[in-house]
Design an enzyme around this catalytic site. Structure first.
Site, mmCIF file in Angstrom:
data_model
loop_
_atom_site.group_PDB
_atom_site.id
_atom_site.type_symbol
_atom_site.label_atom_id
_atom_site.label_comp_id
_atom_site.label_asym_id
_atom_site.label_seq_id
_atom_site.Cartn_x
_atom_site.Cartn_y
_atom_site.Cartn_z
ATOM 1 N N GLY A 112 -47.984 52.635 -4.180
ATOM 2 C CA GLY A 112 -49.054 51.657 -4.051
ATOM 3 C C GLY A 112 -48.617 50.354 -3.426
ATOM 4 C CB ILE A 122 -43.010 49.430 2.510
ATOM 5 C CG1 ILE A 122 -42.750 48.047 3.108
ATOM 6 C CG2 ILE A 122 -42.293 50.499 3.322
ATOM 7 C CD1 ILE A 122 -41.301 47.617 3.104
ATOM 8 C CG ASP A 160 -47.123 51.741 -7.647
ATOM 9 O OD1 ASP A 160 -46.666 51.591 -6.508
ATOM 10 O OD2 ASP A 160 -47.240 50.810 -8.461
ATOM 11 C CG ASN A 166 -51.788 47.360 -5.193
ATOM 12 O OD1 ASN A 166 -52.847 46.741 -5.106
ATOM 13 N ND2 ASN A 166 -50.615 46.763 -5.086
ATOM 14 C CB SER A 197 -41.840 52.551 -14.934
ATOM 15 O OG SER A 197 -40.646 51.877 -14.587
ATOM 16 C CB SER A 238 -31.331 50.451 1.813
ATOM 17 O OG SER A 238 -30.452 49.455 1.345
ATOM 18 C CE LYS A 245 -33.779 39.269 2.220
ATOM 19 N NZ LYS A 245 -34.445 39.819 3.417
ATOM 20 C CB VAL A 278 -41.216 34.707 5.997
ATOM 21 C CG1 VAL A 278 -41.488 35.445 7.291
ATOM 22 C CG2 VAL A 278 -41.177 33.210 6.232
ATOM 23 N NE ARG A 293 -33.270 29.825 0.119
ATOM 24 C CZ ARG A 293 -34.145 30.820 -0.066
ATOM 25 N NH1 ARG A 293 -34.957 30.794 -1.106
ATOM 26 N NH2 ARG A 293 -34.189 31.823 0.777
#
Length: 658
Positions: free
Chosen positions: A330, A333, A353, A358, A381, A446, A449, A494, A579
């Site tokens: 849901g 992506i 989900d 959703n 879950s 993945s 990051k 973003v 940061r």
């Protein structure tokens, strides 16, 4: 309305139509008789006065009219002309009128020319004269043809005239009520543009619109009209047409539009300050588009990227007629992956989900677009191994696409134990359950990051890559990881952050004017994930070609302009500084992976060779990490660092910035 009332209304309509057709037959017969009699003998100026002349009484009797009319009414009934709804009739009903009159005329001719020996009657018999139909002496043939043509004209007038008058009244009412409706420009004067116009005129559009003009880049259409609405120019003329016709809304009605052309048109239309909507491109649909597929524009519509060239056959080869389970189905992506999977005709598509809203909305969408596909939702879950086993027992999926994860970087910094429970051990649960239930292919999503991670979320995703690598070595199940960068429009990305800051009046916060990130659209990411899954080499880390990195500052400027503001004029951009530990740029590969990177058969997917790991040591540290996570210990982050040696963690401040 009761069934009895409905039957009475239906019978009344049929009786009324038969009565109207009877009058038309009488009028057509009378006109043909008068016309030919006048042509032969002359002297009659008015048809109905002529009918009373003694020279015509031999050719026009009540019995003759009844026979003439009865034949036509019988034929019309056979052709089902009394079962059509004429208020919404179209070309097929018109053809049936012509065919019915043709057959009726032929039958009248046969009756008119029936031989004397067949009737066994004397030539001067009055009955014989009656059976000769209209009886135009030697002019019977042209008389019957003229009567048939006259009847055809009268029937078209009575059948369609009502619609014309009703439409004229409706159009007049619409024109007097357009003050409350938005003047609308339709871009694209093709089939779908005409469909949109018809829906607007019939009141089927959800928006209060008044279509006043078309534009189309086919110059041969310029100056032409569709249902009275003029094609006033090409897309180059949109600004001037908007000003001239005081346009408030623009609908881009071109389903076959390319990504580049879509970006150009949306930019031109948004610059007019009009409300802009567009039909979802055919590349994102699996059926003929409808008004339900007209959506609001979003920022991704103006950020053109080359379209993904898919090897459809290879994807079909592992998805068609298979049972596919999508964890986190849901999510932003995961839901797009479900949409893409549905286009390849799986036997079952299971959406797994934790968030039911959703999942339910996606279920309704997929059932509407792909009614032939068995789409199923199961709530649960990935942390719950027993629930995963129950779902696997129920459906025995062939393929698992694992997208469920906590991915919001600042929130995971505040709750590292939760990131570990969901991302690391949730993934391990899915892997174990999939392996135990005979899943043939496991694909995990993945992120960039995970490469030299500087935050908890990225580090947990790196551990999941190691988990997949470990399972790939020991299991017959094909296990692989797909790594990519930021996805435009996904939850927590973003662009939604920028849009929220704009809605709040600004400023838009950017860390550094030169900071860059890799981006791709949600459909693009989903398509490439499926393509990587088709490559299917177990243990591989597939890295998607993200194109050129994007400067976040320039992206902020585009988002601001998209929402109708001028950057740093009426919407400020504030530079707040990097940061601690934040990178100026993201990496898709470690140096070792980069050196050993290989191209795959698909030009936009590369394969990285995983780094070797000590399974025994890895498992021991995982057990310790699980124990610390269950306790909610502050030692979780330190333990993550022991598993991921290049984890260079620095605490982030709480301010939400790009």
């Amino acid at each position: 309305m009761s069934a009895k009332s409905a039957n009475i209304e239906r019978i009344s309509r049929v009786v009324l139509l038969i009565l109207v057709d009877t009058i038309c037959c009488f009028a057509a017969y009378a006109f043909a008789t008068w016309f030919l009699h006048s042509a032969i003998e002359g002297g009659y100026a008015f048809p109905f006065r002529a009918l009373g002349a003694s020279g015509m009484r031999d050719y026009f009797t009540l019995t003759q009219v009844i026979i003439f009319t009865g034949i036509y009414i019988f034929v019309f009934a056979l052709f089902r002309l009394y079962s059509s709804i004429w208020q919404v009739s179209g070309l097929s009903e018109g053809i049936m009128i012509i065919a019915g009159i043709g057959v009726g005329t032929l039958v009248n001719l046969i009756v008119n020319w029936m031989p004397e020996w067949a009737l066994s009657l004397k030539p001067d018999s009055s009955v014989f004269r009656v059976m000769r139909g209209v009886g135009f002496q030697n002019t019977a043939k042209p008389g019957l043809f003229l009567a048939g043509m006259s009847l055809c004209a009268l029937m078209f007038v009575t059948r369609y005239g009502y619609r014309i008058v009703r439409k004229a009244i409706s159009d007049f009412g619409t024109k007097t009520a357009t003050g409350s409706k938005k003047a609308t420009l339709i871009v694209g004067a093709g089939y779908f543009g005409a469909y949109v116009l018809s829906q607007i005129k019939s009141g089927q559009s959800a928006q209060e619109c008044n279509a006043v003009a078309f534009v189309d880049d086919n110059r041969a259409k310029v100056g032409m009209r569709i249902d009275g609405v003029k094609v006033m120019g090409t897309s180059e003329d949109i600004p001037s047409i908007v000003q001239k016709k005081r346009i408030e809304e623009i609908i881009i009605a071109i389903p076959s539009i390319s990504a580049q052309r879509k970006a150009e048109l949306v930019t031109v239309c948004r610059d007019t300050k009009c409300h802009v909507r567009l039909v979802t491109p055919l590349s994102e649909l699996n059926d003929i588009p409808t008004m339900n597929d007209i959506r609001e524009t979003n920022i991704t519509d103006i950020l053109f990227r080359p379209e993904v060239d898919l090897d459809v056959r290879s994807i079909e080869g592992y998805l068609e007629h298979k049972t596919v389970l999508v964890t986190g189905g849901g999510g932003s992506i995961g839901s797009e992956i479900c949409r893409q999977v549905a286009m390849f005709y799986p036997s079952k598509l299971i959406i797994f989900d934790i968030y039911e809203n959703n999942a339910y909305e996606l279920l309704c969408e997929l059932k509407r677009r792909h009614p032939w596909i068995n789409v199923i939702v199961r709530i649960g879950s990935v942390r719950d191994k027993a629930r995963l086993d129950a779902v696997m027992d129920e459906f025995h999926p062939d393929i698992v696409l694992h997208t469920a994860a906590h991915k919001h970087v600042p929130l995971m910094e505040e709750s590292p134990a939760e990131a570990v429970k969901n991302n690391v051990f949730g993934t391990r649960n899915v892997l174990r359950s999939a392996e135990a239930h005979g899943v043939k292919r496991f694909v995990q999503l993945s992120t960039d990051k995970a490469v030299n991670p500087t935050n908890v979320m990225g580090a947990t995703k790196r551990i999941t890559e190691l988990l997949v690598q470990q399972f790939a070595k020991r299991s017959i199940m094909r296990c692989m990881t797909v790594r990519f960068g930021n996805v435009l429009g996904s939850h927590g990305s973003v662009i939604p952050l920028f849009e929220r800051q704009i809605k709040e009046g600004g400023p838009v916060l950017v860390t550094d004017k030169d900071i860059t990130r890799y981006f791709m659209t949600i459909p693009e990411a989903a398509q490439l994930v499926l393509q990587a899954g088709a490559l299917g080499e177990t243990g591989a880390i597939y890295v998607l070609d993200m194109g050129q990195p994007v400067k976040i500052y320039e992206l902020a400027e585009k988002v601001i302009r998209f929402h109708g503001y001028e950057p740093n004029v009426d919407m400020p951009i504030e530079i707040v500084g990097l940061r601690p530990g934040e990178k100026m740029y993201e990496e898709l590969l470690t140096p070792d992976e980069l050196n050993a990177m290989e191209k795959t058969a698909h030009g936009r997917i590369f394969k990285a060779h995983p780094e070797p790991i000590d399974d025994e040591e890895f498992n021991e540290k995982l057990d310790e990490l699980q124990r610390l996570a269950e306790l909610g210990s502050s030692g979780v982050v330190e333990c993550i660092g022991e598993i991921v040696p290049n984890f260079n963690h620095k605490n982030k401040d709480e301010k939400e910035i790009a």
